[in-house]
Design a protein around this motif. Structure first.
Motif, PDB file in Angstrom:
ATOM      1  N   GLY A  32      89.499  64.106 137.723  1.00  0.00           N
ATOM      2  CA  GLY A  32      89.132  62.988 136.872  1.00  0.00           C
ATOM      3  C   GLY A  32      88.123  62.030 137.461  1.00  0.00           C
ATOM      4  O   GLY A  32      87.685  61.095 136.778  1.00  0.00           O
ATOM      5  N   LYS A 151      94.177  56.239 141.781  1.00  0.00           N
ATOM      6  CA  LYS A 151      94.111  57.689 141.894  1.00  0.00           C
ATOM      7  C   LYS A 151      94.625  58.193 143.240  1.00  0.00           C
ATOM      8  O   LYS A 151      95.196  59.276 143.331  1.00  0.00           O
ATOM      9  CB  LYS A 151      92.663  58.171 141.713  1.00  0.00           C
ATOM     10  CG  LYS A 151      92.076  57.947 140.330  1.00  0.00           C
ATOM     11  CD  LYS A 151      92.677  58.890 139.298  1.00  0.00           C
ATOM     12  CE  LYS A 151      92.227  60.313 139.505  1.00  0.00           C
ATOM     13  NZ  LYS A 151      92.760  61.218 138.446  1.00  0.00           N
ATOM     14  N   GLN A 212      86.966  55.784 129.268  1.00  0.00           N
ATOM     15  CA  GLN A 212      87.712  56.654 130.188  1.00  0.00           C
ATOM     16  C   GLN A 212      89.040  55.996 130.558  1.00  0.00           C
ATOM     17  O   GLN A 212      89.244  55.533 131.663  1.00  0.00           O
ATOM     18  CB  GLN A 212      86.877  56.958 131.424  1.00  0.00           C
ATOM     19  CG  GLN A 212      85.540  57.603 131.135  1.00  0.00           C
ATOM     20  CD  GLN A 212      85.695  58.912 130.373  1.00  0.00           C
ATOM     21  OE1 GLN A 212      86.583  59.714 130.665  1.00  0.00           O
ATOM     22  NE2 GLN A 212      84.827  59.128 129.385  1.00  0.00           N
ATOM     23  N   ARG A 213      89.951  55.961 129.605  1.00  0.00           N
ATOM     24  CA  ARG A 213      91.198  55.213 129.800  1.00  0.00           C
ATOM     25  C   ARG A 213      92.222  55.979 130.641  1.00  0.00           C
ATOM     26  O   ARG A 213      93.125  55.375 131.208  1.00  0.00           O
ATOM     27  CB  ARG A 213      91.797  54.846 128.439  1.00  0.00           C
ATOM     28  CG  ARG A 213      90.827  54.034 127.583  1.00  0.00           C
ATOM     29  CD  ARG A 213      91.504  53.422 126.385  1.00  0.00           C
ATOM     30  NE  ARG A 213      90.554  52.660 125.586  1.00  0.00           N
ATOM     31  CZ  ARG A 213      90.890  51.604 124.853  1.00  0.00           C
ATOM     32  NH1 ARG A 213      92.128  51.182 124.838  1.00  0.00           N
ATOM     33  NH2 ARG A 213      89.973  50.968 124.139  1.00  0.00           N
ATOM     34  N   ARG A 214      92.090  57.297 130.715  1.00  0.00           N
ATOM     35  CA  ARG A 214      93.072  58.068 131.469  1.00  0.00           C
ATOM     36  C   ARG A 214      93.044  57.758 132.961  1.00  0.00           C
ATOM     37  O   ARG A 214      94.049  57.890 133.643  1.00  0.00           O
ATOM     38  CB  ARG A 214      92.852  59.565 131.251  1.00  0.00           C
ATOM     39  CG  ARG A 214      93.200  60.044 129.853  1.00  0.00           C
ATOM     40  CD  ARG A 214      93.060  61.552 129.732  1.00  0.00           C
ATOM     41  NE  ARG A 214      93.451  62.018 128.416  1.00  0.00           N
ATOM     42  CZ  ARG A 214      94.700  62.280 128.037  1.00  0.00           C
ATOM     43  NH1 ARG A 214      95.686  62.112 128.912  1.00  0.00           N
ATOM     44  NH2 ARG A 214      94.959  62.698 126.819  1.00  0.00           N
ATOM     45  N   THR A 215      91.867  57.380 133.464  1.00  0.00           N
ATOM     46  CA  THR A 215      91.756  57.092 134.895  1.00  0.00           C
ATOM     47  C   THR A 215      91.923  55.614 135.208  1.00  0.00           C
ATOM     48  O   THR A 215      91.882  55.222 136.369  1.00  0.00           O
ATOM     49  CB  THR A 215      90.381  57.556 135.419  1.00  0.00           C
ATOM     50  OG1 THR A 215      89.350  56.944 134.641  1.00  0.00           O
ATOM     51  CG2 THR A 215      90.259  59.069 135.329  1.00  0.00           C
ATOM     52  N   GLU A 437      96.893  52.226 128.139  1.00  0.00           N
ATOM     53  CA  GLU A 437      95.634  52.618 128.758  1.00  0.00           C
ATOM     54  C   GLU A 437      95.332  54.091 128.503  1.00  0.00           C
ATOM     55  O   GLU A 437      94.383  54.626 129.054  1.00  0.00           O
ATOM     56  CB  GLU A 437      95.701  52.351 130.264  1.00  0.00           C
ATOM     57  CG  GLU A 437      95.751  50.875 130.642  1.00  0.00           C
ATOM     58  CD  GLU A 437      94.486  50.137 130.275  1.00  0.00           C
ATOM     59  OE1 GLU A 437      93.397  50.734 130.353  1.00  0.00           O
ATOM     60  OE2 GLU A 437      94.559  48.982 129.908  1.00  0.00           O
ATOM     61  N   HIS A 438      96.163  54.770 127.751  1.00  0.00           N
ATOM     62  CA  HIS A 438      95.945  56.215 127.529  1.00  0.00           C
ATOM     63  C   HIS A 438      95.660  56.479 126.070  1.00  0.00           C
ATOM     64  O   HIS A 438      95.937  55.682 125.215  1.00  0.00           O
ATOM     65  CB  HIS A 438      97.151  57.020 127.988  1.00  0.00           C
ATOM     66  CG  HIS A 438      97.380  56.929 129.466  1.00  0.00           C
ATOM     67  ND1 HIS A 438      96.687  57.692 130.386  1.00  0.00           N
ATOM     68  CD2 HIS A 438      98.188  56.118 130.189  1.00  0.00           C
ATOM     69  CE1 HIS A 438      97.087  57.391 131.610  1.00  0.00           C
ATOM     70  NE2 HIS A 438      97.988  56.445 131.510  1.00  0.00           N
TER      71      HIS A 438
END
Length: 438
Positions: A32, A151, A212-215, A437-438
């Motif tokens: 990611g 991360k 890019q909300r997954r990160t 955030e996802h």
């Protein structure tokens, strides 16, 4: 024959582990990572374009260095003061919730500034437009660092050290490319076009990064009735912010003093080359710093790199020509990136998870404020005593930072309460809300 690690002779068992070295390739293969790094570069490039773009625009429309410098300073101060507040809001409500309105307001504010300048509006209206333009510069560098923290939370600290080294090199790259891109557009098209590109990159890159909300790091919701403390409540963060003011004064003093020295020598075209060597030294040092498996503590490395910075700055004022100044600038630049990397590494350990983005923005804002003050003071000294006097600003600013660092270095030891909080085995240590955030 080597001794066996028995209970009576635990030589091997008690031996300290060798430092871990993490390469950039390993870092960039983090799942990611590229999804946020690419839009982040587009969004942070305008950070290095805004000041020069404003200067060239105001000089072209109003013909005054004083007016241009004041407008730039107002934008820089607004960014330095408001940036940490947006960082705190990002910790509380999520990066996208803060970033999207920020880049929209930034684009509108820059557009208003362009229109006012081209319309030869009164000077005070330029000040009004520059304030929101500077205040809404997206804190992408701090947000990227916060994403790396999230991360790499479960990996050894060496990974985060390499990540911060990579970010420092990226910062240096943007400051090398940004002004050049601005100057090329301003001279081949118009100064207004350079600022339009700045606003466009900020808007497009910022929106892409926010998507890019997954990160994105999980936002921390404080317990009911408990007020979330500001990152600046940490004495160590306050110390590092003051120390980074000194680093900013090096940038500001160097920029104007190198320009004045080149003009006095009748070689104004070489000012960019000399300053580029200074920035290049920092970039090379940043790359190498991230590849070394350090045995010394982060606090010791901070003290060592800042001492080298002061020593490098101490020779600048005495250089007799541009060649020797370039060499001295290279030596000075070699200490910049290690100082910044170590400072960001330290500040990450001094605050809780819910204040990390804010903490990073305080350091970034301190650099910007130091740059604005340093360039202003150096300019006045140059007017009074000649180009060499401007180099006293980097020496004085960095020197004061070193005094504070040596005197108060005990504040850089992380308190037990500031350790990372991670949800393990379904039991969360703190209330982390990541669903939004996802």
């Amino acid at each position: 024959m080597a001794a066996r690690p028995t209970v009576e002779n635990p030589v091997v068992a008690d031996a300290p582990a060798a430092p871990t070295r993490v390469g950039y390739g390993t870092l960039l293969r983090t799942p990611g990572a590229w999804t946020f790094l690419l839009p982040a570069f587009a969004a942070r490039l305008p950070y290095a374009m805004l000041s020069m773009g404003i200067s060239l625009l105001i000089l072209g429309t109003h013909g005054s260095y004083g007016t241009a410098g004041t407008v730039v300073a107002i934008a820089a101060v607004a960014q330095a003061l408001v940036g940490p507040q947006t960082g705190r809001l990002a910790d509380r409500f999520g990066q996208a919730a803060v970033l999207i309105p920020s880049v929209l307001v930034h684009a509108v504010s820059v557009g208003a500034l362009i229109a006012l300048a081209l319309g030869h509006a009164p000077t005070w209206t330029l000040f009004l437009a520059a304030t929101p333009a500077g205040a809404t510069v997206p804190q992408i560098g701090a947000m990227v660092r916060a994403r790396w923290v999230a991360k790499l939370a479960d990996l050894p600290p060496a990974h985060l050290n390499t990540a911060f080294a990579f970010e420092s090199v990226t910062d240096e790259l943007t400051f090398a490319v940004g002004p050049v891109l601005t100057a090329v557009i301003a001279t081949t098209v118009t100064p207004a076009a350079a600022l339009i590109v700045e606003a466009g990159l900020t808007l497009a890159g910022g929106l892409a990064f926010a998507a890019q909300r997954r990160t994105a790091p999980a936002r921390l919701v404080p317990e009911p009735g408990v007020r979330q403390a500001s990152a600046l409540a940490s004495p160590g963060v306050r110390l590092l912010a003051g120390v980074f003011l000194g680093v900013g004064s090096v940038f500001g003093g160097m920029q104007i003093s190198v320009t004045a020295t080149a003009e006095a020598a009748g070689q104004s075209g070489l000012s960019g080359v000399v300053y580029g060597i200074f920035a290049g030294g920092s970039m090379v040092a940043g790359v190498l710093y991230g590849l070394i498996a350090w045995r010394r503590s982060t606090q010791q490395r901070m003290l060592g790199s800042y001492t080298l910075l002061v020593l490098g700055c101490s020779t600048l004022w005495a250089m007799p020509n541009l060649l020797t100044l370039a060499v001295a600038g290279l030596v000075c630049g070699l200490a910049i990136a290690p100082t910044l990397i170590t400072g960001y590494t330290l500040v990450e350990t001094l605050v809780a998870d819910g204040a990390k983005t804010e903490a990073f923005t305080w350091l970034t804002g301190a650099i910007g404020l130091g740059l604005a003050v340093g360039s202003t003071v150096a300019g006045r000294l140059i007017d009074m005593g000649g180009p060499w006097t401007g180099f006293l600003v980097p020496l004085g600013g960095a020197g004061l930072g070193l005094v504070a660092l040596v005197t108060l270095r005990r504040l850089l030891v992380a308190p037990a309460a500031a350790t990372r909080t991670v949800a393990r085995g379904g039991s969360a240590v703190t209330s982390l809300v990541g669903a939004s955030e996802h």
